[in-house]
Write a protein that holds these residues in place. Structure first.
Motif, PDB file in Angstrom:
ATOM      1  N   ALA A 152       0.834  -1.205   0.000  1.00  0.00           N
ATOM      2  CA  ALA A 152       0.000   0.000   0.000  1.00  0.00           C
ATOM      3  C   ALA A 152       0.869   1.255   0.000  1.00  0.00           C
ATOM      4  O   ALA A 152       0.551   2.244  -0.684  1.00  0.00           O
ATOM      5  CB  ALA A 152      -0.922  -0.009   1.223  1.00  0.00           C
ATOM      6  N   ALA A 175      -2.688  13.456   0.147  1.00  0.00           N
ATOM      7  CA  ALA A 175      -3.856  12.584   0.244  1.00  0.00           C
ATOM      8  C   ALA A 175      -3.437  11.116   0.287  1.00  0.00           C
ATOM      9  O   ALA A 175      -4.002  10.312   1.047  1.00  0.00           O
ATOM     10  CB  ALA A 175      -4.799  12.833  -0.936  1.00  0.00           C
ATOM     11  N   ALA A 176      -2.450  10.760  -0.511  1.00  0.00           N
ATOM     12  CA  ALA A 176      -1.990   9.369  -0.547  1.00  0.00           C
ATOM     13  C   ALA A 176      -1.374   8.968   0.786  1.00  0.00           C
ATOM     14  O   ALA A 176      -1.616   7.861   1.295  1.00  0.00           O
ATOM     15  CB  ALA A 176      -0.987   9.182  -1.688  1.00  0.00           C
ATOM     16  N   GLY A 178      -2.168  10.109   3.634  1.00  0.00           N
ATOM     17  CA  GLY A 178      -3.266   9.930   4.568  1.00  0.00           C
ATOM     18  C   GLY A 178      -3.872   8.548   4.483  1.00  0.00           C
ATOM     19  O   GLY A 178      -4.218   7.940   5.511  1.00  0.00           O
ATOM     20  N   ALA A 179      -4.004   8.027   3.276  1.00  0.00           N
ATOM     21  CA  ALA A 179      -4.574   6.695   3.114  1.00  0.00           C
ATOM     22  C   ALA A 179      -3.653   5.626   3.699  1.00  0.00           C
ATOM     23  O   ALA A 179      -4.117   4.679   4.354  1.00  0.00           O
ATOM     24  CB  ALA A 179      -4.825   6.411   1.628  1.00  0.00           C
ATOM     25  N   ALA A 182      -3.927   5.755   7.412  1.00  0.00           N
ATOM     26  CA  ALA A 182      -5.183   5.136   7.857  1.00  0.00           C
ATOM     27  C   ALA A 182      -5.061   3.619   7.845  1.00  0.00           C
ATOM     28  O   ALA A 182      -5.543   2.932   8.758  1.00  0.00           O
ATOM     29  CB  ALA A 182      -6.329   5.595   6.951  1.00  0.00           C
ATOM     30  N   ALA A 183      -4.435   3.084   6.829  1.00  0.00           N
ATOM     31  CA  ALA A 183      -4.261   1.629   6.746  1.00  0.00           C
ATOM     32  C   ALA A 183      -3.375   1.123   7.888  1.00  0.00           C
ATOM     33  O   ALA A 183      -3.635   0.064   8.480  1.00  0.00           O
ATOM     34  CB  ALA A 183      -3.653   1.250   5.396  1.00  0.00           C
ATOM     35  N   ALA A 186      -5.393   1.214  11.091  1.00  0.00           N
ATOM     36  CA  ALA A 186      -6.388   0.135  11.098  1.00  0.00           C
ATOM     37  C   ALA A 186      -5.724  -1.200  11.463  1.00  0.00           C
ATOM     38  O   ALA A 186      -6.277  -1.996  12.219  1.00  0.00           O
ATOM     39  CB  ALA A 186      -7.063   0.040   9.734  1.00  0.00           C
TER      40      ALA A 186
END
Lengths: 190, 190
Positions: A152, A175-176, A178-179, A182-183, A186
């Motif tokens: 990722a 933005a990338a 941030g993803a 988040a992963a 999680a």
DNA sequence: GTCTATACACGGATAGAC
DNA sequence: GTCTATCCGTGTATAGAC
């Protein structure tokens, strides 16, 4: 001259990064490297394809070392990711959105046209995934999660490079990142 | 023949997707389209650059419509993302890892070499981001979050395409989808 | 053993035949 | 107005001069 070969490799890497494989001519390479034309076939008897394969592997490895060094700088994965993406954005701006991934353009060009070079790019990316997986394992993630997070991270970085270079803006890198963060969070909660 | 132009545009799009911009010759395009060579300069007086600009815009728009239709099929964003990435993986396998993003290769090739074409790719990506932002807004996200998620979706998809085509494996699409889903869930909890 | 000059094919583009 | 034949530059690769 032994370092003529090094100069050719370096010049080719720079040109591939900006212009890609088919867009870069051997004459332009020797001009940039300050080397006679025949040197290419002296050091790379296999011609442009062999030169490209060596450039893919060497610049791919160099970029891996650079990113791993950035990730190693922080004990916290979230901080490491954010600083790495921020560093990539800085480099992008500083070089006029030219210096992103050294092999992405070439990898897409050869993916369906040159099996030898496709395999070389696949090796490089596999090395990145393995190195990234190691980092995430050291940060405490189980191996399957670590591998998914490493992939990722790399795909987000590569995709962001594409949009940033096209738009001449660093927004996509933010933005990338941030993803990916988040992963990571999680995966930390499981 | 008015549809000679359409055949040229279609053939060019297919070839650009697989071989990129510099890797595709005008002679190959007319051969593939079954058109006479002169037709290119009849329909595209600006030559290869004008043809490329129109192909970037038309195939970029077509791909946007395709992805938006996929996202629209599910009322739940997580399901929509997972089915879309799964559909992309299926297409990739079905076409021998050739049909991924129609403009990514070209976008990287021209980003630092052709300002006109770079601007065309930037327009396409900007349209994708806007369309994606609309979707996420309809799913109930605030606009700033929606935009970030749309960018994360696109960058993850693009980066995954790169790794998948190089490795001839769909693993990266799975991992990338997971990161986007994590980002969506994180935004839902705020 | 290094490098220069050249070969040969293909690139994009154009002019003119029909 | 459609298409074919050709132009000139550049592409990769090589042969031979030094």
């Amino acid at each position: 001259m032994a370092d003529t070969k090094a100069r050719i490799l370096h010049a080719t890497g720079e040109l591939f990064r900006r212009q890609g494989y088919t867009g870069t001519g051997l004459k332009q390479i020797v001009a940039e490297a300050g080397a006679p034309f025949g040197s290419i076939y002296h050091f790379f008897p296999g011609g442009k394809q062999q030169l490209a394969a060596e450039v893919i592997r060497s610049s791919g490895r160099a970029y891996q070392d650079l990113v791993v060094a950035l990730l190693d700088a922080s004990p916290d994965p979230v901080v490491a990711i954010e600083t790495s993406f921020a560093a990539a954005a800085e480099t992008l701006v500083a070089t006029g959105y030219a210096d992103a991934c050294p092999i992405a353009t070439v990898a897409l060009e050869v993916a369906s046209t040159d099996e030898t070079l496709r395999a070389a790019t696949a090796e490089v990316f596999a090395g990145w995934v393995d190195a990234g997986t190691d980092r995430f394992v050291r940060w405490g993630f189980a191996t399957p999660d670590a591998r998914r997070l490493a992939i990722a991270l790399i795909t987000s970085l590569e995709g962001a490079f594409l949009l940033c270079r096209a738009a001449r803006s660093t927004e996509a890198l933010d933005a990338a990142a941030g993803a990916v963060v988040a992963a990571v969070r999680a995966a930390q909660q499981t």
